[in-house]
Write a protein that holds these residues in place. Sequence first.
Motif, PDB file in Angstrom:
ATOM      1  N   ALA A 111       0.887  -1.173   0.000  1.00  0.00           N
ATOM      2  CA  ALA A 111       0.000   0.000   0.000  1.00  0.00           C
ATOM      3  C   ALA A 111       0.918   1.215   0.000  1.00  0.00           C
ATOM      4  CB  ALA A 111      -0.913   0.008   1.222  1.00  0.00           C
ATOM      5  N   HIS A 112       0.440   2.333  -0.510  1.00  0.00           N
ATOM      6  CA  HIS A 112       1.305   3.513  -0.553  1.00  0.00           C
ATOM      7  C   HIS A 112       0.750   4.631   0.312  1.00  0.00           C
ATOM      8  CE1 HIS A 112      -1.095   6.171  -3.291  1.00  0.00           C
ATOM      9  NE2 HIS A 112      -1.530   5.033  -3.805  1.00  0.00           N
ATOM     10  N   VAL A 113       1.662   5.418   0.870  1.00  0.00           N
ATOM     11  CA  VAL A 113       1.258   6.534   1.737  1.00  0.00           C
ATOM     12  C   VAL A 113       1.673   7.883   1.152  1.00  0.00           C
ATOM     13  CG1 VAL A 113       1.148   5.240   3.906  1.00  0.00           C
ATOM     14  CG2 VAL A 113       3.335   6.206   3.151  1.00  0.00           C
ATOM     15  N   ASP A 114       2.308   7.889  -0.005  1.00  0.00           N
ATOM     16  CA  ASP A 114       2.529   9.180  -0.668  1.00  0.00           C
ATOM     17  C   ASP A 114       1.208   9.643  -1.265  1.00  0.00           C
ATOM     18  OD1 ASP A 114       2.938   6.948  -2.566  1.00  0.00           O
ATOM     19  OD2 ASP A 114       3.252   8.532  -4.043  1.00  0.00           O
ATOM     20  N   LYS A 153      -4.072   5.789   1.917  1.00  0.00           N
ATOM     21  CA  LYS A 153      -3.799   5.622   3.337  1.00  0.00           C
ATOM     22  C   LYS A 153      -4.826   4.724   4.020  1.00  0.00           C
ATOM     23  CE  LYS A 153      -0.961   9.742   3.743  1.00  0.00           C
ATOM     24  NZ  LYS A 153      -0.727  11.063   4.361  1.00  0.00           N
ATOM     25  N   ALA A 154      -5.994   4.549   3.404  1.00  0.00           N
ATOM     26  CA  ALA A 154      -6.952   3.577   3.939  1.00  0.00           C
ATOM     27  C   ALA A 154      -6.359   2.172   3.868  1.00  0.00           C
ATOM     28  CB  ALA A 154      -8.266   3.651   3.165  1.00  0.00           C
ATOM     29  N   SER A 155      -5.732   1.842   2.736  1.00  0.00           N
ATOM     30  CA  SER A 155      -5.104   0.530   2.583  1.00  0.00           C
ATOM     31  C   SER A 155      -3.921   0.374   3.528  1.00  0.00           C
ATOM     32  CB  SER A 155      -4.638   0.337   1.139  1.00  0.00           C
ATOM     33  OG  SER A 155      -5.707   0.435   0.235  1.00  0.00           O
ATOM     34  N   ALA A 156      -3.125   1.430   3.674  1.00  0.00           N
ATOM     35  CA  ALA A 156      -1.970   1.359   4.566  1.00  0.00           C
ATOM     36  C   ALA A 156      -2.405   1.102   6.000  1.00  0.00           C
ATOM     37  CB  ALA A 156      -1.161   2.650   4.476  1.00  0.00           C
ATOM     38  N   ALA A 157      -3.471   1.748   6.438  1.00  0.00           N
ATOM     39  CA  ALA A 157      -3.976   1.525   7.797  1.00  0.00           C
ATOM     40  C   ALA A 157      -4.413   0.073   7.971  1.00  0.00           C
ATOM     41  CB  ALA A 157      -5.134   2.472   8.090  1.00  0.00           C
ATOM     42  N   ILE A 158      -5.069  -0.481   6.953  1.00  0.00           N
ATOM     43  CA  ILE A 158      -5.507  -1.879   7.013  1.00  0.00           C
ATOM     44  C   ILE A 158      -4.302  -2.810   7.146  1.00  0.00           C
ATOM     45  CG2 ILE A 158      -6.542  -3.746   5.658  1.00  0.00           C
ATOM     46  CD1 ILE A 158      -8.458  -1.576   4.486  1.00  0.00           C
ATOM     47  N   ILE A 197       0.508  -8.416  -4.386  1.00  0.00           N
ATOM     48  CA  ILE A 197      -0.821  -7.817  -4.301  1.00  0.00           C
ATOM     49  C   ILE A 197      -0.701  -6.336  -3.974  1.00  0.00           C
ATOM     50  CG2 ILE A 197      -3.052  -7.797  -3.109  1.00  0.00           C
ATOM     51  CD1 ILE A 197      -2.731 -10.355  -4.585  1.00  0.00           C
ATOM     52  N   ALA A 198      -1.225  -5.487  -4.834  1.00  0.00           N
ATOM     53  CA  ALA A 198      -1.364  -4.074  -4.503  1.00  0.00           C
ATOM     54  C   ALA A 198      -2.718  -3.879  -3.831  1.00  0.00           C
ATOM     55  CB  ALA A 198      -1.267  -3.214  -5.752  1.00  0.00           C
ATOM     56  N   VAL A 199      -2.694  -3.382  -2.614  1.00  0.00           N
ATOM     57  CA  VAL A 199      -3.940  -3.026  -1.927  1.00  0.00           C
ATOM     58  C   VAL A 199      -4.110  -1.530  -2.129  1.00  0.00           C
ATOM     59  CG1 VAL A 199      -5.272  -3.176   0.204  1.00  0.00           C
ATOM     60  CG2 VAL A 199      -3.475  -4.872  -0.267  1.00  0.00           C
ATOM     61  N   ASP A 200      -4.998  -1.180  -3.033  1.00  0.00           N
ATOM     62  CA  ASP A 200      -5.170   0.214  -3.430  1.00  0.00           C
ATOM     63  C   ASP A 200      -6.640   0.436  -3.753  1.00  0.00           C
ATOM     64  OD1 ASP A 200      -4.591   2.832  -4.101  1.00  0.00           O
ATOM     65  OD2 ASP A 200      -2.871   2.320  -5.349  1.00  0.00           O
TER      66      ASP A 200
END
Length: 351
Positions: free
Chosen positions: A70-73, A190-195, A240-243
Amino acid sequence: MKNRFNEEETVELLEKLVNIASPSGYTTKIMNFISEYLKDNNVPFIKTNKGAVIATLEGKNTQRHRLLTAHVDTLGAMVKEIKSNGRLALTMVGGFRWNAVEGESCTIHTASGKKIRGTILMHETSVHVYKKAGDLPRNEEHIEVRVDEKVFNEKDSRSIGIEVGDFVSFDARYEATETGFIKSRHLDDKASAAILLQFVKTIVDEKIELPYTTHFYISNNEEIGYGGNASIPSEVVEYIAVDMGAIGDGQSSDEYTVSICAKDSSGPYHYELTQHLVKLAKESNIDYKLDIYPYYGSDASAAIRAGFDIRHALFGAGIESSHAYERTHIDSIKNTAQLVSAYVASTMCDE
Protein backbone atom coordinates in the motif's frame (compact mmCIF):
# COMPACT_ATOMS: atom_id res chain seq x y z
CA MET A 1 -7.60 -17.66 9.52
CA LYS A 2 -10.33 -15.93 11.49
CA ASN A 3 -10.80 -12.33 10.39
CA ARG A 4 -9.11 -10.08 12.93
CA PHE A 5 -10.20 -6.66 11.72
CA ASN A 6 -10.11 -4.14 14.55
CA GLU A 7 -12.36 -1.32 13.37
CA GLU A 8 -11.49 1.16 16.10
CA GLU A 9 -7.72 0.74 15.79
CA THR A 10 -7.81 0.88 12.00
CA VAL A 11 -9.89 4.04 11.86
CA GLU A 12 -7.75 5.74 14.52
CA LEU A 13 -4.62 4.86 12.57
CA LEU A 14 -6.17 6.07 9.31
CA GLU A 15 -6.93 9.47 10.86
CA LYS A 16 -3.33 9.79 12.01
CA LEU A 17 -1.98 8.84 8.59
CA VAL A 18 -4.11 11.27 6.56
CA ASN A 19 -3.12 14.12 8.85
CA ILE A 20 0.60 13.63 8.22
CA ALA A 21 1.54 15.63 5.12
CA SER A 22 3.20 13.32 2.58
CA PRO A 23 3.03 14.48 -1.04
CA SER A 24 5.24 12.30 -3.26
CA GLY A 25 8.83 13.40 -2.76
CA TYR A 26 8.18 14.68 0.77
CA THR A 27 7.49 11.51 2.73
CA THR A 28 10.24 11.27 5.37
CA LYS A 29 7.94 12.22 8.25
CA ILE A 30 5.26 9.66 7.47
CA MET A 31 7.79 6.91 6.80
CA ASN A 32 9.39 7.66 10.17
CA PHE A 33 5.94 7.44 11.77
CA ILE A 34 5.40 4.03 10.16
CA SER A 35 8.84 2.85 11.24
CA GLU A 36 8.09 3.83 14.83
CA TYR A 37 4.70 2.11 14.63
CA LEU A 38 6.36 -1.12 13.51
CA LYS A 39 9.09 -0.83 16.15
CA ASP A 40 6.51 -0.27 18.89
CA ASN A 41 4.68 -3.40 17.79
CA ASN A 42 7.81 -5.57 17.45
CA VAL A 43 7.45 -5.97 13.70
CA PRO A 44 10.74 -6.56 11.84
CA PHE A 45 11.28 -4.26 8.85
CA ILE A 46 13.84 -2.66 6.58
CA LYS A 47 14.03 0.72 4.85
CA THR A 48 14.88 0.92 1.18
CA ASN A 49 17.15 3.52 -0.40
CA LYS A 50 14.06 5.23 -1.84
CA GLY A 51 12.62 5.48 1.66
CA ALA A 52 9.98 2.76 1.52
CA VAL A 53 9.41 0.42 4.47
CA ILE A 54 9.14 -3.36 4.08
CA ALA A 55 7.94 -5.41 7.05
CA THR A 56 8.54 -9.16 6.79
CA LEU A 57 6.81 -11.97 8.69
CA GLU A 58 8.33 -15.39 8.25
CA GLY A 59 5.92 -18.19 7.30
CA LYS A 60 6.01 -21.99 7.11
CA ASN A 61 7.19 -21.85 3.50
CA THR A 62 10.32 -19.72 3.27
CA GLN A 63 11.06 -20.57 -0.37
CA ARG A 64 8.01 -18.97 -1.99
CA HIS A 65 7.04 -15.55 -0.71
CA ARG A 66 4.10 -13.19 -0.95
CA LEU A 67 4.12 -9.41 -0.95
CA LEU A 68 1.30 -6.96 -0.24
CA THR A 69 1.78 -3.26 -0.76
CA ALA A 70 0.00 0.00 0.00
CA HIS A 71 1.31 3.51 -0.55
CA VAL A 72 1.26 6.53 1.74
CA ASP A 73 2.53 9.18 -0.67
CA THR A 74 -0.22 11.51 -1.82
CA LEU A 75 -1.07 14.18 -4.32
CA GLY A 76 0.38 17.60 -3.65
CA ALA A 77 2.22 20.48 -5.29
CA MET A 78 5.47 22.39 -5.31
CA VAL A 79 6.23 26.09 -5.55
CA LYS A 80 7.09 26.79 -9.17
CA GLU A 81 7.34 30.58 -8.98
CA ILE A 82 7.09 33.35 -6.42
CA LYS A 83 5.01 36.00 -8.13
CA SER A 84 5.60 39.73 -8.08
CA ASN A 85 2.60 40.11 -5.75
CA GLY A 86 4.04 37.59 -3.24
CA ARG A 87 1.64 34.83 -4.16
CA LEU A 88 2.81 31.43 -5.38
CA ALA A 89 2.43 29.63 -8.68
CA LEU A 90 2.33 25.85 -8.37
CA THR A 91 3.30 22.72 -10.24
CA MET A 92 1.41 19.49 -9.62
CA VAL A 93 2.77 16.43 -7.83
CA GLY A 94 0.67 13.50 -9.00
CA GLY A 95 -2.32 13.35 -11.30
CA PHE A 96 -5.32 15.52 -10.46
CA ARG A 97 -7.19 18.53 -11.76
CA TRP A 98 -6.80 22.02 -10.33
CA ASN A 99 -10.55 22.33 -9.77
CA ALA A 100 -10.24 19.44 -7.26
CA VAL A 101 -8.16 21.65 -4.91
CA GLU A 102 -9.54 25.11 -5.71
CA GLY A 103 -10.48 26.77 -2.43
CA GLU A 104 -8.52 24.26 -0.32
CA SER A 105 -6.38 25.33 2.61
CA CYS A 106 -2.78 24.22 2.33
CA THR A 107 0.62 24.26 4.01
CA ILE A 108 3.88 25.41 2.44
CA HIS A 109 6.76 23.34 3.82
CA THR A 110 9.89 25.49 3.74
CA ALA A 111 13.46 24.15 3.69
CA SER A 112 14.05 25.51 7.20
CA GLY A 113 11.17 23.42 8.54
CA LYS A 114 8.82 26.36 8.96
CA LYS A 115 5.23 25.69 7.94
CA ILE A 116 3.33 28.54 6.34
CA ARG A 117 -0.39 28.40 5.76
CA GLY A 118 -2.20 29.45 2.61
CA THR A 119 -5.19 28.89 0.36
CA ILE A 120 -5.28 27.60 -3.21
CA LEU A 121 -7.38 29.97 -5.33
CA MET A 122 -7.86 31.34 -8.80
CA HIS A 123 -6.03 34.63 -9.25
CA GLU A 124 -9.31 35.96 -10.66
CA THR A 125 -11.54 34.71 -7.83
CA SER A 126 -13.61 37.77 -6.89
CA VAL A 127 -16.75 38.07 -9.01
CA HIS A 128 -16.90 41.72 -7.95
CA VAL A 129 -13.68 42.39 -9.84
CA TYR A 130 -13.34 39.75 -12.53
CA LYS A 131 -16.37 39.50 -14.76
CA LYS A 132 -15.33 36.12 -16.22
CA ALA A 133 -14.14 34.55 -12.97
CA GLY A 134 -16.28 31.45 -13.51
CA ASP A 135 -15.30 30.95 -17.14
CA LEU A 136 -11.52 31.05 -16.95
CA PRO A 137 -9.61 27.75 -17.15
CA ARG A 138 -8.41 26.18 -13.92
CA ASN A 139 -4.74 25.74 -14.80
CA GLU A 140 -1.25 26.76 -13.72
CA GLU A 141 -1.65 30.19 -15.31
CA HIS A 142 -4.56 31.11 -13.06
CA ILE A 143 -4.29 28.96 -9.92
CA GLU A 144 -2.09 30.33 -7.13
CA VAL A 145 -1.54 30.20 -3.37
CA ARG A 146 -2.69 33.15 -1.31
CA VAL A 147 -0.14 33.17 1.52
CA ASP A 148 -1.39 33.78 5.05
CA GLU A 149 1.36 36.25 5.87
CA LYS A 150 1.76 39.98 5.26
CA VAL A 151 3.51 39.65 1.91
CA PHE A 152 3.19 42.22 -0.87
CA ASN A 153 5.89 41.16 -3.28
CA GLU A 154 8.37 38.42 -4.16
CA LYS A 155 10.97 39.74 -1.70
CA ASP A 156 8.51 39.57 1.20
CA SER A 157 7.68 35.93 0.49
CA ARG A 158 11.32 34.97 0.22
CA SER A 159 12.08 36.81 3.46
CA ILE A 160 9.78 34.47 5.41
CA GLY A 161 11.51 31.42 3.97
CA ILE A 162 9.46 30.51 0.90
CA GLU A 163 11.50 29.32 -2.08
CA VAL A 164 10.96 27.62 -5.43
CA GLY A 165 10.83 23.85 -4.87
CA ASP A 166 9.07 24.02 -1.50
CA PHE A 167 6.39 21.34 -1.16
CA VAL A 168 2.75 22.26 -0.69
CA SER A 169 0.35 19.84 1.01
CA PHE A 170 -3.44 19.94 0.94
CA ASP A 171 -5.49 19.81 4.15
CA ALA A 172 -7.02 16.36 4.67
CA ARG A 173 -10.23 17.57 6.38
CA TYR A 174 -10.83 14.14 7.91
CA GLU A 175 -14.34 13.37 9.16
CA ALA A 176 -15.97 10.12 10.29
CA THR A 177 -19.76 10.33 10.28
CA GLU A 178 -22.23 8.54 12.53
CA THR A 179 -23.54 6.78 9.41
CA GLY A 180 -20.21 5.03 8.81
CA PHE A 181 -18.75 7.25 6.10
CA ILE A 182 -15.17 8.48 6.19
CA LYS A 183 -14.48 11.69 4.28
CA SER A 184 -10.95 12.91 3.73
CA ARG A 185 -8.32 13.72 1.20
CA HIS A 186 -5.67 11.02 0.74
CA LEU A 187 -7.83 7.97 1.49
CA ASP A 188 -5.98 6.87 -1.64
CA ASP A 189 -4.06 5.04 -0.38
CA LYS A 190 -3.80 5.62 3.34
CA ALA A 191 -6.95 3.58 3.94
CA SER A 192 -5.10 0.53 2.58
CA ALA A 193 -1.97 1.36 4.57
CA ALA A 194 -3.98 1.53 7.80
CA ILE A 195 -5.51 -1.88 7.01
CA LEU A 196 -2.14 -3.53 6.34
CA LEU A 197 -0.37 -1.98 9.31
CA GLN A 198 -3.12 -2.94 11.73
CA PHE A 199 -3.21 -6.44 10.25
CA VAL A 200 0.56 -6.89 10.69
CA LYS A 201 0.29 -5.73 14.31
CA THR A 202 -2.41 -8.30 14.99
CA ILE A 203 -0.45 -11.15 13.40
CA VAL A 204 2.55 -10.37 15.62
CA ASP A 205 0.47 -9.81 18.77
CA GLU A 206 -1.36 -13.12 18.37
CA LYS A 207 1.72 -15.04 17.16
CA ILE A 208 -0.09 -16.35 14.10
CA GLU A 209 2.02 -18.42 11.72
CA LEU A 210 1.45 -17.64 8.06
CA PRO A 211 1.62 -20.30 5.33
CA TYR A 212 4.28 -18.33 3.40
CA THR A 213 6.83 -15.72 4.33
CA THR A 214 4.94 -12.49 3.62
CA HIS A 215 6.23 -8.97 3.04
CA PHE A 216 4.19 -5.83 3.70
CA TYR A 217 5.62 -3.08 1.53
CA ILE A 218 4.63 0.51 2.39
CA SER A 219 5.69 2.50 -0.65
CA ASN A 220 6.22 6.24 -0.99
CA ASN A 221 6.38 7.07 -4.72
CA GLU A 222 3.27 5.46 -6.20
CA GLU A 223 1.54 8.67 -7.27
CA ILE A 224 4.47 9.51 -9.54
CA GLY A 225 4.75 6.03 -11.02
CA TYR A 226 7.69 4.27 -9.39
CA GLY A 227 6.58 3.18 -5.95
CA GLY A 228 6.88 -0.52 -5.15
CA ASN A 229 8.92 -1.41 -8.23
CA ALA A 230 12.25 -2.17 -6.54
CA SER A 231 13.69 -4.02 -3.52
CA ILE A 232 11.29 -6.91 -4.13
CA PRO A 233 12.80 -10.11 -2.71
CA SER A 234 13.65 -12.69 -5.38
CA GLU A 235 11.52 -15.30 -3.60
CA VAL A 236 8.30 -13.31 -4.13
CA VAL A 237 5.84 -15.20 -6.34
CA GLU A 238 2.61 -13.27 -5.72
CA TYR A 239 2.41 -9.48 -5.46
CA ILE A 240 -0.82 -7.82 -4.30
CA ALA A 241 -1.36 -4.07 -4.50
CA VAL A 242 -3.94 -3.03 -1.93
CA ASP A 243 -5.17 0.21 -3.43
CA MET A 244 -8.44 2.04 -3.96
CA GLY A 245 -11.33 1.08 -6.21
CA ALA A 246 -12.38 3.93 -8.52
CA ILE A 247 -16.06 4.87 -8.49
CA GLY A 248 -18.04 6.58 -11.25
CA ASP A 249 -20.22 6.11 -14.31
CA GLY A 250 -19.63 2.74 -15.92
CA GLN A 251 -17.78 1.36 -12.89
CA SER A 252 -18.89 -1.56 -10.71
CA SER A 253 -17.09 -0.40 -7.55
CA ASP A 254 -18.96 1.23 -4.69
CA GLU A 255 -18.22 2.53 -1.19
CA TYR A 256 -19.43 -0.60 0.63
CA THR A 257 -17.61 -3.54 -0.98
CA VAL A 258 -14.03 -4.50 -1.74
CA SER A 259 -13.15 -3.82 -5.36
CA ILE A 260 -11.07 -6.43 -7.22
CA CYS A 261 -9.43 -5.02 -10.34
CA ALA A 262 -9.27 -7.23 -13.43
CA LYS A 263 -7.54 -4.66 -15.67
CA ASP A 264 -6.22 -1.11 -15.60
CA SER A 265 -4.28 1.12 -17.99
CA SER A 266 -1.32 -1.28 -17.83
CA GLY A 267 -3.40 -4.22 -19.05
CA PRO A 268 -4.99 -7.25 -17.40
CA TYR A 269 -3.87 -8.37 -13.96
CA HIS A 270 -2.82 -12.00 -13.52
CA TYR A 271 -5.97 -13.96 -14.31
CA GLU A 272 -5.49 -16.96 -12.02
CA LEU A 273 -4.48 -14.81 -9.04
CA THR A 274 -7.43 -12.47 -9.62
CA GLN A 275 -9.81 -15.44 -9.78
CA HIS A 276 -8.20 -16.81 -6.61
CA LEU A 277 -9.21 -13.57 -4.86
CA VAL A 278 -12.76 -13.87 -6.21
CA LYS A 279 -12.96 -17.46 -4.94
CA LEU A 280 -11.74 -16.42 -1.49
CA ALA A 281 -14.30 -13.62 -1.35
CA LYS A 282 -17.11 -16.00 -2.23
CA GLU A 283 -15.99 -18.66 0.26
CA SER A 284 -15.68 -16.12 3.08
CA ASN A 285 -18.92 -14.26 2.25
CA ILE A 286 -16.99 -11.05 1.59
CA ASP A 287 -18.92 -8.45 -0.38
CA TYR A 288 -16.90 -7.66 -3.50
CA LYS A 289 -17.12 -6.17 -6.98
CA LEU A 290 -15.00 -6.88 -10.04
CA ASP A 291 -13.99 -3.80 -11.96
CA ILE A 292 -11.76 -2.33 -14.68
CA TYR A 293 -10.05 1.06 -14.26
CA PRO A 294 -9.10 2.57 -17.65
CA TYR A 295 -7.08 5.52 -16.27
CA TYR A 296 -5.33 3.83 -13.36
CA GLY A 297 -1.99 2.29 -12.46
CA SER A 298 -0.66 0.67 -9.28
CA ASP A 299 2.53 -0.38 -7.57
CA ALA A 300 1.85 -3.90 -8.86
CA SER A 301 1.75 -2.75 -12.47
CA ALA A 302 4.90 -0.67 -11.83
CA ALA A 303 6.65 -3.82 -10.58
CA ILE A 304 5.64 -5.69 -13.73
CA ARG A 305 6.96 -2.86 -15.90
CA ALA A 306 10.23 -2.98 -13.94
CA GLY A 307 10.68 -6.57 -15.11
CA PHE A 308 9.86 -8.61 -12.02
CA ASP A 309 8.72 -12.18 -12.69
CA ILE A 310 5.67 -12.16 -10.40
CA ARG A 311 1.97 -12.80 -10.45
CA HIS A 312 0.23 -9.51 -9.72
CA ALA A 313 -3.25 -8.53 -8.57
CA LEU A 314 -5.05 -5.53 -7.12
CA PHE A 315 -7.91 -4.97 -4.71
CA GLY A 316 -9.00 -2.31 -2.24
CA ALA A 317 -11.74 -0.22 -0.72
CA GLY A 318 -14.02 1.74 -3.03
CA ILE A 319 -13.17 5.45 -2.91
CA GLU A 320 -15.67 8.01 -4.19
CA SER A 321 -14.34 11.20 -5.87
CA SER A 322 -10.81 9.85 -6.14
CA HIS A 323 -8.00 12.42 -6.31
CA ALA A 324 -10.36 15.04 -4.89
CA TYR A 325 -12.19 15.22 -1.54
CA GLU A 326 -12.64 11.48 -1.17
CA ARG A 327 -15.13 9.33 0.70
CA THR A 328 -15.56 5.68 1.60
CA HIS A 329 -17.60 3.68 4.09
CA ILE A 330 -16.47 1.51 6.99
CA ASP A 331 -18.14 -1.47 5.26
CA SER A 332 -15.71 -1.17 2.35
CA ILE A 333 -12.74 -0.99 4.72
CA LYS A 334 -14.04 -4.06 6.58
CA ASN A 335 -14.50 -6.07 3.39
CA THR A 336 -11.02 -5.10 2.23
CA ALA A 337 -9.50 -6.14 5.56
CA GLN A 338 -11.38 -9.45 5.40
CA LEU A 339 -10.00 -10.17 1.93
CA VAL A 340 -6.47 -9.35 3.12
CA SER A 341 -6.93 -11.83 5.96
CA ALA A 342 -8.42 -14.53 3.73
CA TYR A 343 -5.69 -14.11 1.12
CA VAL A 344 -2.75 -14.18 3.53
CA ALA A 345 -4.10 -17.38 5.11
CA SER A 346 -4.72 -19.14 1.78
CA THR A 347 -2.51 -21.35 -0.35
CA MET A 348 -1.06 -19.89 -3.54
CA CYS A 349 -3.26 -19.86 -6.60
CA ASP A 350 -1.29 -22.65 -8.29
CA GLU A 351 -1.49 -25.06 -5.36
